[in-house]
Design a protein around this motif. Structure first.
Motif, mmCIF file in Angstrom:
data_model
loop_
_atom_site.group_PDB
_atom_site.id
_atom_site.type_symbol
_atom_site.label_atom_id
_atom_site.label_comp_id
_atom_site.label_asym_id
_atom_site.label_seq_id
_atom_site.Cartn_x
_atom_site.Cartn_y
_atom_site.Cartn_z
ATOM 1 N N PHE A 136 49.155 -9.181 -18.408
ATOM 2 C CA PHE A 136 49.292 -10.318 -19.314
ATOM 3 C C PHE A 136 49.986 -9.848 -20.600
ATOM 4 C CE2 PHE A 136 46.394 -11.865 -16.266
ATOM 5 C CZ PHE A 136 46.363 -13.246 -16.358
ATOM 6 N N PRO A 137 50.631 -10.788 -21.352
ATOM 7 C CA PRO A 137 50.639 -12.243 -21.192
ATOM 8 C C PRO A 137 51.586 -12.716 -20.087
ATOM 9 C CG PRO A 137 51.981 -11.631 -23.069
ATOM 10 C CD PRO A 137 51.339 -10.364 -22.579
ATOM 11 N N SER A 152 53.068 -22.972 -20.823
ATOM 12 C CA SER A 152 51.943 -22.342 -21.523
ATOM 13 C C SER A 152 52.107 -20.829 -21.495
ATOM 14 C CB SER A 152 50.610 -22.701 -20.860
ATOM 15 O OG SER A 152 50.372 -24.091 -20.873
ATOM 16 N N ILE A 154 49.838 -17.589 -21.673
ATOM 17 C CA ILE A 154 48.423 -17.254 -21.534
ATOM 18 C C ILE A 154 48.226 -15.746 -21.654
ATOM 19 C CG2 ILE A 154 47.938 -19.290 -20.146
ATOM 20 C CD1 ILE A 154 47.968 -17.521 -17.666
ATOM 21 N N HIS A 155 47.062 -15.367 -22.173
ATOM 22 C CA HIS A 155 46.800 -13.960 -22.467
ATOM 23 C C HIS A 155 45.681 -13.358 -21.633
ATOM 24 C CE1 HIS A 155 48.958 -15.438 -26.046
ATOM 25 N NE2 HIS A 155 49.398 -14.203 -26.150
ATOM 26 N N GLN A 156 45.005 -14.196 -20.833
ATOM 27 C CA GLN A 156 43.922 -13.669 -20.007
ATOM 28 C C GLN A 156 43.732 -14.560 -18.780
ATOM 29 O OE1 GLN A 156 40.751 -13.513 -22.815
ATOM 30 N NE2 GLN A 156 40.558 -15.729 -23.027
ATOM 31 N N GLU A 159 42.511 -18.325 -18.624
ATOM 32 C CA GLU A 159 43.358 -19.428 -19.083
ATOM 33 C C GLU A 159 44.300 -19.930 -17.995
ATOM 34 O OE1 GLU A 159 44.010 -18.177 -23.739
ATOM 35 O OE2 GLU A 159 45.176 -17.108 -22.216
ATOM 36 N N LEU A 160 44.325 -19.256 -16.864
ATOM 37 C CA LEU A 160 45.340 -19.519 -15.849
ATOM 38 C C LEU A 160 45.202 -20.899 -15.218
ATOM 39 C CD1 LEU A 160 47.753 -18.406 -14.316
ATOM 40 C CD2 LEU A 160 46.175 -17.325 -12.710
ATOM 41 N N GLU A 162 43.897 -23.746 -16.224
ATOM 42 C CA GLU A 162 44.291 -24.853 -17.103
ATOM 43 C C GLU A 162 45.806 -24.891 -17.283
ATOM 44 O OE1 GLU A 162 43.541 -26.624 -21.625
ATOM 45 O OE2 GLU A 162 42.618 -24.721 -21.010
ATOM 46 N N ALA A 163 46.427 -23.726 -17.452
ATOM 47 C CA ALA A 163 47.879 -23.664 -17.626
ATOM 48 C C ALA A 163 48.603 -24.161 -16.382
ATOM 49 C CB ALA A 163 48.303 -22.234 -17.951
#
Length: 388
Positions: A136-137, A152, A154-156, A159-160, A162-163
């Motif tokens: 990540f990101p 989006s 994402i950093h972790q 969060e995947l 939802e993105a």
């Protein structure tokens, strides 16, 4: 008796107006097709049809009824993807075959093909499980949307999901691509192809200072080195040759640092927000005339592969981070002349947040290269708007 030639243009938004103007200048009657009767291009066209041009079968039926002799896309991906199918059915020039068009325009297909061919692209995940194991990101984006919609960072792994849902919701096909986030500066490469060769090209520095995935300020490139330009040009020529692309425009967004570059998006439509005028004002090249030429069966020649900068021009799209009600434009002092303003709102109109809306565009001319390079990334601080 001379027969009137009719050219249909699939797009009637404001940014397609210079394309329609170029088609008219070539002696054609224009037929604008859009699902929005109030679009600016519908007012300017010689004839109109209110039709969502994403429906290629409906467009084909209209084209046959109107006996069109030419067909041009506008500044949207859908206009080209639909147009290539209509053009194939009618034997009209200017478009690649639908399978080639789909490969270029649909991000997942292009990533897969480009990776297999060894072209420089971000690493893409083949599945959600694979994405969770990547470094990540990551960027998650729709496969078929443009203007930064549905993207989006994402950093972790948490969060995947939802993105992915956001990206799929913004995709007409309900699909997304997940890829590594490449660090570097944003550029565009706009190249005209004639006879299988890139014969004219432009490089532009691009900045996203309101919405992180939509360009709002730009100028003919100052930052990209000549060796890097050569490498990018060689790469794009290889793609032209590998796919046997027809005459026309090949427009690419890319990320580059001092050592490497990565292809982000490749398209054959005209870029939006009057990118064409940025090139024309900066170099004197009639970008729109050259863009429409293959679609209307005209030939053209270029004197120089990389036309010299003649004027120090910057383009800025006035947009907002939040919903507001527009009243008027405001300008702060800077060492440039405002040479053209294209208003897209009237006092009292609602202005939605970027990337879905914009108040207008401003073109500014600087007297020095250094001033243009310094102020272009900061133009949102100088060209803004007041609200009610």
């Amino acid at each position: 008796m001379t027969m009137t030639r009719t050219a249909m243009i699939l797009d009637a938004g404001f940014a397609s107006l210079p394309l329609q103007q170029a088609i008219k200048a070539a002696g054609f009657r224009t037929l604008a097709c859009s699902g929005k009767a109030q679009d600016a291009g519908m007012k300017y066209a010689d004839a109109t049809c209110v039709q969502n041009y994403a429906d290629s079968d409906a467009v084909l039926a209209i084209a046959r009824t109107e006996k069109i002799t030419a067909l041009s896309p506008g500044v949207t991906d859908v206009s080209y993807l639909s147009g290539c199918r209509v053009a194939q059915a009618l034997g009209l020039p200017g478009f690649d075959e639908p399978d080639v068009s789909d490969l270029l325009f649909l991000k997942d297909r292009f990533r897969k093909w480009a990776s297999a061919q060894g072209y420089p692209i971000p690493q893409a995940a083949g599945s959600l499980q694979e994405a969770r194991a990547m470094a990540f990101p990551l960027l998650v984006k729709p496969v078929d949307a443009y203007s930064g919609k549905g993207i989006s960072l994402i950093h972790q792994p948490s969060e995947l999901d939802e993105a992915v849902n956001i990206a799929r919701a913004a995709s007409a096909g309900g699909e997304c691509v997940i890829e590594t986030f490449c660090q570097g500066a944003l550029y565009s490469h706009s190249a005209f192809i004639r006879g299988g060769q890139i014969v004219c090209e432009f490089f532009v520095d691009e900045y996203c200072t309101v919405y992180p995935w939509q360009v709002n300020s730009s100028c003919l490139s100052v930052n990209l080195s000549e060796p890097m330009r050569d490498r990018i040009s060689e790469c794009m020529q290889a793609i032209v040759s590998d796919l046997n692309l027809v005459d026309g425009l090949l427009h690419t967004q890319l990320i580059a640092d001092e050592e490497a570059f990565w292809l982000i998006e490749v398209t054959r439509r005209c870029p939006g927000d009057l990118y064409s005028k940025l090139i024309e004002f900066s170099t004197g090249i009639d970008y729109c005339r050259e863009f429409v030429a293959p679609f209307i069966g005209e030939q053209s020649a270029f004197a120089h592969r990389r036309p010299a900068r003649q004027r120090y021009i910057a383009r800025h799209t006035v947009s907002s981070e939040r919903q507001s009600r527009f009243f008027g434009f405001s300008y702060a002092s800077l060492p440039a002349t405002v040479m053209q303003v294209v208003p897209l709102k009237q006092p009292g109109d609602e202005l939605g947040p970027a990337p879905g809306d914009r108040a207008g565009l401003v073109f500014a001319e600087f007297t020095e290269l250094t001033a243009m390079a310094r102020y272009t990334p900061q133009l949102k601080n100088y060209f803004s708007f007041t609200t009610l």
